[in-house]
Design an enzyme around this catalytic site. Sequence first.
Site, mmCIF file in Angstrom:
data_model
loop_
_atom_site.group_PDB
_atom_site.id
_atom_site.type_symbol
_atom_site.label_atom_id
_atom_site.label_comp_id
_atom_site.label_asym_id
_atom_site.label_seq_id
_atom_site.Cartn_x
_atom_site.Cartn_y
_atom_site.Cartn_z
ATOM 1 N N ASP A 121 -0.832 33.562 5.263
ATOM 2 C CA ASP A 121 -2.163 33.557 5.462
ATOM 3 C C ASP A 121 -2.568 34.411 6.569
ATOM 4 O O ASP A 121 -2.071 34.000 7.748
ATOM 5 C CB ASP A 121 -2.843 32.060 5.377
ATOM 6 C CG ASP A 121 -4.415 32.039 5.771
ATOM 7 O OD1 ASP A 121 -4.982 33.300 5.737
ATOM 8 O OD2 ASP A 121 -4.640 30.994 5.634
ATOM 9 N N CYS A 124 -14.492 46.977 0.461
ATOM 10 C CA CYS A 124 -15.102 47.774 -0.674
ATOM 11 C C CYS A 124 -16.488 47.035 -0.997
ATOM 12 O O CYS A 124 -16.641 46.911 -2.243
ATOM 13 C CB CYS A 124 -14.165 47.698 -1.882
ATOM 14 S SG CYS A 124 -13.901 46.125 -2.572
HETATM 15 C C1 LIG Z 1 -9.191 44.167 -1.150
HETATM 16 S S1 LIG Z 1 -7.708 43.370 -1.716
HETATM 17 C C2 LIG Z 1 -6.493 44.437 -0.906
HETATM 18 C C3 LIG Z 1 -6.267 45.616 -1.638
HETATM 19 C C4 LIG Z 1 -5.052 46.486 -0.837
HETATM 20 N N1 LIG Z 1 -5.278 46.628 0.615
HETATM 21 C C5 LIG Z 1 -4.860 47.674 -1.576
HETATM 22 O O1 LIG Z 1 -4.951 48.731 -1.297
HETATM 23 O O2 LIG Z 1 -4.101 47.784 -2.562
HETATM 24 C C6 LIG Z 1 -7.568 41.846 -0.603
HETATM 25 C C7 LIG Z 1 -6.557 41.160 -0.656
HETATM 26 O O3 LIG Z 1 -6.510 40.122 0.168
HETATM 27 C C8 LIG Z 1 -5.697 39.094 -0.117
HETATM 28 N N2 LIG Z 1 -6.208 37.906 0.829
HETATM 29 C C9 LIG Z 1 -7.294 37.378 0.740
HETATM 30 N N3 LIG Z 1 -7.219 36.306 1.537
HETATM 31 C C10 LIG Z 1 -6.133 36.492 2.410
HETATM 32 C C11 LIG Z 1 -5.444 35.887 3.433
HETATM 33 N N4 LIG Z 1 -6.147 34.772 4.274
HETATM 34 N N5 LIG Z 1 -4.380 36.169 3.767
HETATM 35 C C12 LIG Z 1 -3.649 37.134 3.350
HETATM 36 N N6 LIG Z 1 -4.277 37.764 2.274
HETATM 37 C C13 LIG Z 1 -5.574 37.480 1.744
HETATM 38 C C14 LIG Z 1 -5.916 39.095 -1.618
HETATM 39 O O4 LIG Z 1 -4.934 38.029 -2.260
HETATM 40 C C15 LIG Z 1 -6.122 40.417 -2.095
HETATM 41 O O5 LIG Z 1 -4.860 40.943 -2.639
#
Ligand SMILES: C[S@@+](CC[C@H](N)C(=O)[O-])C[C@H]1O[C@@H](n2cnc3c(N)ncnc32)[C@H](O)[C@@H]1O
Length: 346
Positions: A112, A277
């Site tokens: 996390d 985004c």
């Molecule tokens: C906008 S996407 C990321 C896209 C990625 N950076 C790419 O360019 O391919 C956001 C990601 O954050 C992850 N996420 C959401 N909350 C999170 C947390 N508390 N800790 C880690 N990852 C998290 C989600 O699972 C998701 O895969």
Amino acid sequence: MSRAGIFRVPHGIAVEMTERVYQLPSFNDVLEGEIFLQNLPSIVAARVLDPQPGERILDMCAAPGGKTTAIAILMKDKGEVVALDRSHNKVMDILKLAAEMDLNCIKAYKIDALKSVRKINEETNLGMEDNPNEAAETMAEDSDPCHAAHATIGATATDAGEDSSTTTIVQSDEQKPDSKRYVSKAELRKNLRRMKNGPGRNNYSGGRVEKSKGFLPNSFDRVLLDAPCSALGLRPRLFAGEETLESLKNHATYQRRMFDQAVKLVRPGGVILYSTCTINPGENEALHPKVGGPGIVGSWERSNKTYTEEWLTEQEAELVQRFDPSSSVDTIGFFIAKFEVGQKEG
Ligand SMILES: C[S@@+](CC[C@H](N)C(=O)[O-])C[C@H]1O[C@@H](n2cnc3c(N)ncnc32)[C@H](O)[C@@H]1O
């Protein structure tokens, strides 16, 4: 409306697309390991981060790994890109993509990101306080995901350079060195490609998803926080009506907490790149006045839960990059802010 939602509503009008707007064929499984399609702003984000070969980079919300792999490529696969996601399956996706693209410098962990700064007493317990870089990869020592992602393929082509015009070629099987079997030219080509590119996403040989307990403060040269957001820049989402004012505020609060972790993890003089985004200023520009100034000094803590939707001054707006989905540049809506970190207090 989401695709799943379409099938749930009892009334409405469904529109069937009979003519393609773009004549571009699908790129699924085409040139696997050679190309990976990305939105223009995602490519810009990796370039603005400006990672250098040999550096240690943190990608806090990395899955499926588009920017992670773009960063590793810009670093010429030299150094270390630590990619985090809270979802086990999504960490698998990062590892698969890294394998497909034959990138060795990527290490992916399930964690996390809100807890990505390691607690001091855990450092002491593990005796890792002397080396901030080593302390970062807890539990990961016995199996390096980068190595797992590049497991060797089972058969080795012995006559690859010889008669490539014939339809069958003899391969020896590593398991049974004396045995010979005939393989088609297509299979041979696939094996050669896999030897060159690694096993590829669809043939990913597996590997354990490692959990991390976090990383030491000041242990990264650059941090990318591509934050989870309302995604209102993805054009159909804007009209889906799934977000409320309350949920938009919640995204902003979540992002600020993550940003605080990024501030702690980056070294003095390092760089943080924040991107989303979405076109919601509360999740974008509003972050800036909170962290203040051209560089971040010290760690930013939330003193209260007040919510702000302030826009930047004209001068400040020059310092960030906003992609407008309604502009003539045909992109998704996206926001990028780069923070050059100053000296940290205490
Ligand atoms: C906008 S996407 C990321 C896209 C990625 N950076 C790419 O360019 O391919 C956001 C990601 O954050 C992850 N996420 C959401 N909350 C999170 C947390 N508390 N800790 C880690 N990852 C998290 C989600 O699972 C998701 O895969």
